[in-house]
Design a protein around this motif. Sequence first.
Motif, PDB file in Angstrom:
ATOM      1  N   ILE B 324      37.345  27.572  21.336  1.00 37.60           N
ATOM      2  CA  ILE B 324      38.117  26.935  20.277  1.00 37.60           C
ATOM      3  C   ILE B 324      37.231  26.788  19.046  1.00 37.60           C
ATOM      4  O   ILE B 324      36.232  26.091  19.078  1.00 37.60           O
ATOM      5  N   LEU B 325      37.630  27.490  17.971  1.00 35.10           N
ATOM      6  CA  LEU B 325      36.790  27.467  16.773  1.00 35.10           C
ATOM      7  C   LEU B 325      37.189  26.311  15.861  1.00 35.10           C
ATOM      8  O   LEU B 325      38.294  25.781  15.965  1.00 35.10           O
ATOM      9  N   ASN B 326      36.271  25.984  14.964  1.00 41.05           N
ATOM     10  CA  ASN B 326      36.582  24.975  13.960  1.00 41.05           C
ATOM     11  C   ASN B 326      37.656  25.547  13.039  1.00 41.05           C
ATOM     12  O   ASN B 326      37.435  26.530  12.347  1.00 41.05           O
ATOM     13  N   PRO B 327      38.848  24.946  13.013  1.00 41.28           N
ATOM     14  CA  PRO B 327      39.928  25.546  12.220  1.00 41.28           C
ATOM     15  C   PRO B 327      39.788  25.310  10.727  1.00 41.28           C
ATOM     16  O   PRO B 327      40.601  25.782   9.961  1.00 41.28           O
ATOM     17  N   HIS B 328      38.775  24.569  10.316  1.00 36.95           N
ATOM     18  CA  HIS B 328      38.638  24.279   8.882  1.00 36.95           C
ATOM     19  C   HIS B 328      37.714  25.246   8.162  1.00 36.95           C
ATOM     20  O   HIS B 328      37.382  25.030   7.000  1.00 36.95           O
ATOM     21  N   THR B 329      37.278  26.295   8.839  1.00 33.77           N
ATOM     22  CA  THR B 329      36.401  27.262   8.173  1.00 33.77           C
ATOM     23  C   THR B 329      37.230  28.391   7.559  1.00 33.77           C
ATOM     24  O   THR B 329      38.345  28.652   7.983  1.00 33.77           O
ATOM     25  N   LEU B 330      36.646  29.044   6.554  1.00 33.18           N
ATOM     26  CA  LEU B 330      37.323  30.184   5.929  1.00 33.18           C
ATOM     27  C   LEU B 330      37.465  31.314   6.940  1.00 33.18           C
ATOM     28  O   LEU B 330      38.436  32.049   6.941  1.00 33.18           O
ATOM     29  N   ASP B 331      36.478  31.415   7.790  1.00 32.00           N
ATOM     30  CA  ASP B 331      36.478  32.452   8.812  1.00 32.00           C
ATOM     31  C   ASP B 331      37.706  32.324   9.713  1.00 32.00           C
ATOM     32  O   ASP B 331      38.408  33.286   9.996  1.00 32.00           O
ATOM     33  N   TYR B 332      37.975  31.104  10.133  1.00 32.99           N
ATOM     34  CA  TYR B 332      39.134  30.853  10.998  1.00 32.99           C
ATOM     35  C   TYR B 332      40.421  31.139  10.233  1.00 32.99           C
ATOM     36  O   TYR B 332      41.330  31.787  10.735  1.00 32.99           O
ATOM     37  N   ARG B 333      40.454  30.647   9.008  1.00 36.94           N
ATOM     38  CA  ARG B 333      41.622  30.823   8.147  1.00 36.94           C
ATOM     39  C   ARG B 333      41.992  32.304   8.042  1.00 36.94           C
ATOM     40  O   ARG B 333      43.168  32.668   8.105  1.00 36.94           O
ATOM     41  N   GLU B 334      40.978  33.141   7.914  1.00 37.87           N
ATOM     42  CA  GLU B 334      41.237  34.558   7.718  1.00 37.87           C
ATOM     43  C   GLU B 334      41.717  35.250   9.002  1.00 37.87           C
ATOM     44  O   GLU B 334      42.138  36.392   8.973  1.00 37.87           O
ATOM     45  N   ARG B 335      41.654  34.547  10.108  1.00 38.84           N
ATOM     46  CA  ARG B 335      42.172  35.123  11.354  1.00 38.84           C
ATOM     47  C   ARG B 335      43.641  34.786  11.562  1.00 38.84           C
ATOM     48  O   ARG B 335      44.279  35.305  12.466  1.00 38.84           O
ATOM     49  N   ILE B 336      44.160  33.872  10.760  1.00 37.26           N
ATOM     50  CA  ILE B 336      45.511  33.358  10.991  1.00 37.26           C
ATOM     51  C   ILE B 336      46.582  34.463  11.004  1.00 37.26           C
ATOM     52  O   ILE B 336      47.386  34.511  11.928  1.00 37.26           O
ATOM     53  N   PRO B 337      46.589  35.388  10.008  1.00 33.31           N
ATOM     54  CA  PRO B 337      47.624  36.429  10.067  1.00 33.31           C
ATOM     55  C   PRO B 337      47.580  37.231  11.370  1.00 33.31           C
ATOM     56  O   PRO B 337      48.620  37.646  11.871  1.00 33.31           O
ATOM     57  N   THR B 338      46.397  37.442  11.912  1.00 34.80           N
ATOM     58  CA  THR B 338      46.287  38.155  13.187  1.00 34.80           C
ATOM     59  C   THR B 338      46.948  37.336  14.296  1.00 34.80           C
ATOM     60  O   THR B 338      47.631  37.882  15.160  1.00 34.80           O
ATOM     61  N   MET B 339      46.735  36.027  14.263  1.00 35.68           N
ATOM     62  CA  MET B 339      47.335  35.166  15.293  1.00 35.68           C
ATOM     63  C   MET B 339      48.846  35.236  15.218  1.00 35.68           C
ATOM     64  O   MET B 339      49.531  35.402  16.229  1.00 35.68           O
ATOM     65  N   CYS B 340      49.380  35.088  14.002  1.00 32.52           N
ATOM     66  CA  CYS B 340      50.830  35.102  13.843  1.00 32.52           C
ATOM     67  C   CYS B 340      51.390  36.461  14.254  1.00 32.52           C
ATOM     68  O   CYS B 340      52.471  36.541  14.836  1.00 32.52           O
ATOM     69  N   SER B 341      50.635  37.528  13.916  1.00 33.51           N
ATOM     70  CA  SER B 341      51.154  38.861  14.187  1.00 33.51           C
ATOM     71  C   SER B 341      51.171  39.166  15.682  1.00 33.51           C
ATOM     72  O   SER B 341      51.867  40.080  16.107  1.00 33.51           O
ATOM     73  N   ASN B 342      50.445  38.408  16.468  1.00 35.12           N
ATOM     74  CA  ASN B 342      50.512  38.604  17.919  1.00 35.12           C
ATOM     75  C   ASN B 342      51.954  38.554  18.405  1.00 35.12           C
ATOM     76  O   ASN B 342      52.327  39.260  19.333  1.00 35.12           O
ATOM     77  N   CYS B 343      52.750  37.682  17.787  1.00 36.03           N
ATOM     78  CA  CYS B 343      54.164  37.621  18.162  1.00 36.03           C
ATOM     79  C   CYS B 343      55.036  38.233  17.074  1.00 36.03           C
ATOM     80  O   CYS B 343      55.957  38.981  17.373  1.00 36.03           O
ATOM     81  N   HIS B 344      54.756  37.899  15.815  1.00 36.54           N
ATOM     82  CA  HIS B 344      55.680  38.275  14.741  1.00 36.54           C
ATOM     83  C   HIS B 344      55.623  39.753  14.381  1.00 36.54           C
ATOM     84  O   HIS B 344      56.426  40.212  13.568  1.00 36.54           O
ATOM     85  N   ALA B 345      54.666  40.482  14.924  1.00 37.90           N
ATOM     86  CA  ALA B 345      54.661  41.934  14.721  1.00 37.90           C
ATOM     87  C   ALA B 345      55.106  42.634  16.008  1.00 37.90           C
ATOM     88  O   ALA B 345      55.082  43.851  16.090  1.00 37.90           O
ATOM     89  N   ASN B 346      55.475  41.847  17.001  1.00 36.08           N
ATOM     90  CA  ASN B 346      55.869  42.394  18.293  1.00 36.08           C
ATOM     91  C   ASN B 346      57.391  42.522  18.363  1.00 36.08           C
ATOM     92  O   ASN B 346      58.109  41.517  18.463  1.00 36.08           O
ATOM     93  N   LYS B 347      57.858  43.760  18.301  1.00 42.12           N
ATOM     94  CA  LYS B 347      59.313  44.003  18.233  1.00 42.12           C
ATOM     95  C   LYS B 347      60.038  43.451  19.457  1.00 42.12           C
ATOM     96  O   LYS B 347      61.153  42.961  19.354  1.00 42.12           O
ATOM     97  N   ALA B 348      59.396  43.537  20.623  1.00 47.05           N
ATOM     98  CA  ALA B 348      60.042  43.095  21.860  1.00 47.05           C
ATOM     99  C   ALA B 348      60.367  41.611  21.801  1.00 47.05           C
ATOM    100  O   ALA B 348      61.436  41.180  22.225  1.00 47.05           O
ATOM    101  N   ILE B 349      59.426  40.837  21.278  1.00 44.03           N
ATOM    102  CA  ILE B 349      59.648  39.387  21.217  1.00 44.03           C
ATOM    103  C   ILE B 349      60.594  39.042  20.061  1.00 44.03           C
ATOM    104  O   ILE B 349      61.555  38.301  20.230  1.00 44.03           O
ATOM    105  N   MET B 350      60.316  39.599  18.881  1.00 40.52           N
ATOM    106  CA  MET B 350      61.088  39.232  17.697  1.00 40.52           C
ATOM    107  C   MET B 350      62.544  39.684  17.812  1.00 40.52           C
ATOM    108  O   MET B 350      63.448  39.035  17.299  1.00 40.52           O
ATOM    109  N   GLY B 351      62.744  40.820  18.512  1.00 40.53           N
ATOM    110  CA  GLY B 351      64.098  41.338  18.680  1.00 40.53           C
ATOM    111  C   GLY B 351      65.019  40.312  19.323  1.00 40.53           C
ATOM    112  O   GLY B 351      66.191  40.206  18.961  1.00 40.53           O
ATOM    113  N   LYS B 352      64.479  39.522  20.255  1.00 45.73           N
ATOM    114  CA  LYS B 352      65.285  38.529  20.961  1.00 45.73           C
ATOM    115  C   LYS B 352      65.876  37.500  20.013  1.00 45.73           C
ATOM    116  O   LYS B 352      66.905  36.912  20.296  1.00 45.73           O
TER     117      LYS B 352
END
Lengths: 252, 482
Positions: B324-352
Amino acid sequence: MKEKETGMGERIRRFSTSLIVEHWVHVFAFVVLVVTGISQKFFSLDLSRWLILKLGGIDNVRLIHRCAGIVFMVAASVHIVGASVGIVLKKRQPSMVITKNDLTDAVRDLRYYLGAENSPALCDRYTYKQKFEYWGILTGGLLMIATGLVLWFPTFVVGFLPGQVIPVAKALHSNEALVIILLIAVWHIYNSIFSPEVFPLDTSIFTGYISRERMSREHPLELMRIENRTQDEAGRKRRRKARKLETEEMSR
Amino acid sequence: MQKIRRILVVLIPLLLAGAALTDGADAKDIVLSDEAGTCLGCHGKQGIVKTFENGELLSAYVSPEKFAASVHNFLPCSGCHSDFSSDNHPSRRFRSKKQYQIKTSRECRRCHGDQQLKENPIHAGLLRAEGEGKPAVCTECHGAHSVSPIKGGKVFASETQYCLGCHGHPLSMAFRNGEQLSLSVDKKLLDTSVHGKLSCSDCHYGFSSEEHPQRIFKSGREYTLASSESCRRCHFDKYSKTIESIHYTVLSKGNLKAPVCTDCHGAHSISGGSRERSLTTKRCQRCHPAIYDVYARSIHGKALFDEKNQDVPVCIDCHKAHDILNPHTLDYRERIPTMCSNCHANKAIMGKYGLSTDVVKTYLSDFHGVTLGFYRKQRESLDKPARPIAVCTDCHGTHNITSTRGTDAAVLKANLVQRCQQCHKDAPRDFPNTWLSHYEPNMKSAPLVFLVNLLYKIFIPVLVVGLFLQILLHIWRYAVDR
């Protein structure tokens, strides 16, 4: 427009020093803008990524792009103001204005290339090809300056224009950049480097001089005008030189 | 005089037995004392029951086999039951079983003196407790008639069974700060845990049927921290991940409240990864109740708790479980789109749910996304950007993400401009329209942009083809002329 004699053949002055400098400034601004701009447009390419990281990151690249943009903007303004002043106040010949002749020249050249004519069109100081390129770059450049400024100051622009102006400006800036690059890379580079008439390089914009032989082929109307105007001076010059040679021979 | 005799009665057989044991430990044919024979005449049969005043019952049956196998087999019954003899069987009254057991335990101490007992840390602890008015019952651990020595004595089916001999009963441990910790282990929980097949000493290393070191801790927390060190002996991969975590950083700075393995996983009741994902969030809630409440009201939280939806992200999907990383760093912040895309770029999940997967793609090709991509790369090199760039959460919120469906477009725009203004200080009201709102430009979403792109898509090829044709014609004519 002076005329000069050399051992190799006659050279004619084509570009003034200020135009040579102006060309260099544009070369510099153009190269920097293209390198920093295209790497942003095609950001996903490995080369772009490598370049942007080498230049110290995306923020640096944007800064460099904007600085080069300012240089281009100033150079373009100087050119436009200078040309306008020259035409309006100094009553200089507006050599870049597109005339009816350019259209007939273009048609004639096309017929010549296809073998329907035996000789190409007789052109003046700037050929229709050069005018096409000039106006293409000038209008494109103005569009790039305008859209570039919009993208630089979006919050200011949206204060009085609708928001969609920004993505439109981005689309225009990005596409027009490609047009200008293609014009330069294909048309300009061909005509000044690879064209068999000038190969390996048309040096006139760097030295300011063009050979009389090329002049008579590419700009016969201008050559005629120059020679008419400077006939007396030229004749005097030639006579002076002949006299000089005579005395040298006699002294030997 | 009687006392001396009583001692001799005990001591002489003891010495004899000692001699016999040193002669040959394999002497199996031990002969029970005559007295024992007499007593077993009645007590060797089932059915004799002692009733206490409080109604509790205790069987007075003694298994002759077990007694014969015990270490005390050579003793006469009166060696321990000192009030009784073959001709004297007094009738005694006890309030409860416990009172009886405490009284009986005193008999043990006649031979096993305090000095001897103190040498063993467990007994030392029990003696301390006795001083505080909590007398120990020897037979609870050692048994009564089947009494056996700890070392090399009775063979237990497993180590766990051995340990539970004591730890299956109410036992507790005192810390220096006065805290108490129950040491009893629930056998049922242990059996159902994923570690059900492990031996106690697999985790409690240093302890065995041979050794039981006495350890002193300042507080219960300190004990927990020390105990969780055991886990890494097997789960080293997880341990090395926790070292990178914010919890470990906080802990190493001296905040003992930071969670360790057992705080989330439990100890003896440890279970495998929970299939019901909402349970995971409860573990985080213990320390982060405010965030939990916000999450529970978000679109993700509501789906999880109200609809039992297992697709939505829980805490560990974004924050991870161990590293679990410190969420207040810029480094963590820059990973956020990757986290969201784990589901939001996944057609199988979003299709539902009828959600577009273009959201990530359009973000990444837009100004913010492109900048982010480079910032992430730059973070690996020397030019570390110090400026934050807008990521998903800046507009959508973090734990409080809500759906935009059914919300009036004007309201959305008014809310959005406030988010824009966090970075673009003087963004005017129409500023949200500068952004193509996660759509690829088309005639409906951004007609002007679409048309500009379309025109250039036609114009550029025409231009290039025209220029090349002109060049080729020129070269051809030049070649012909020569």
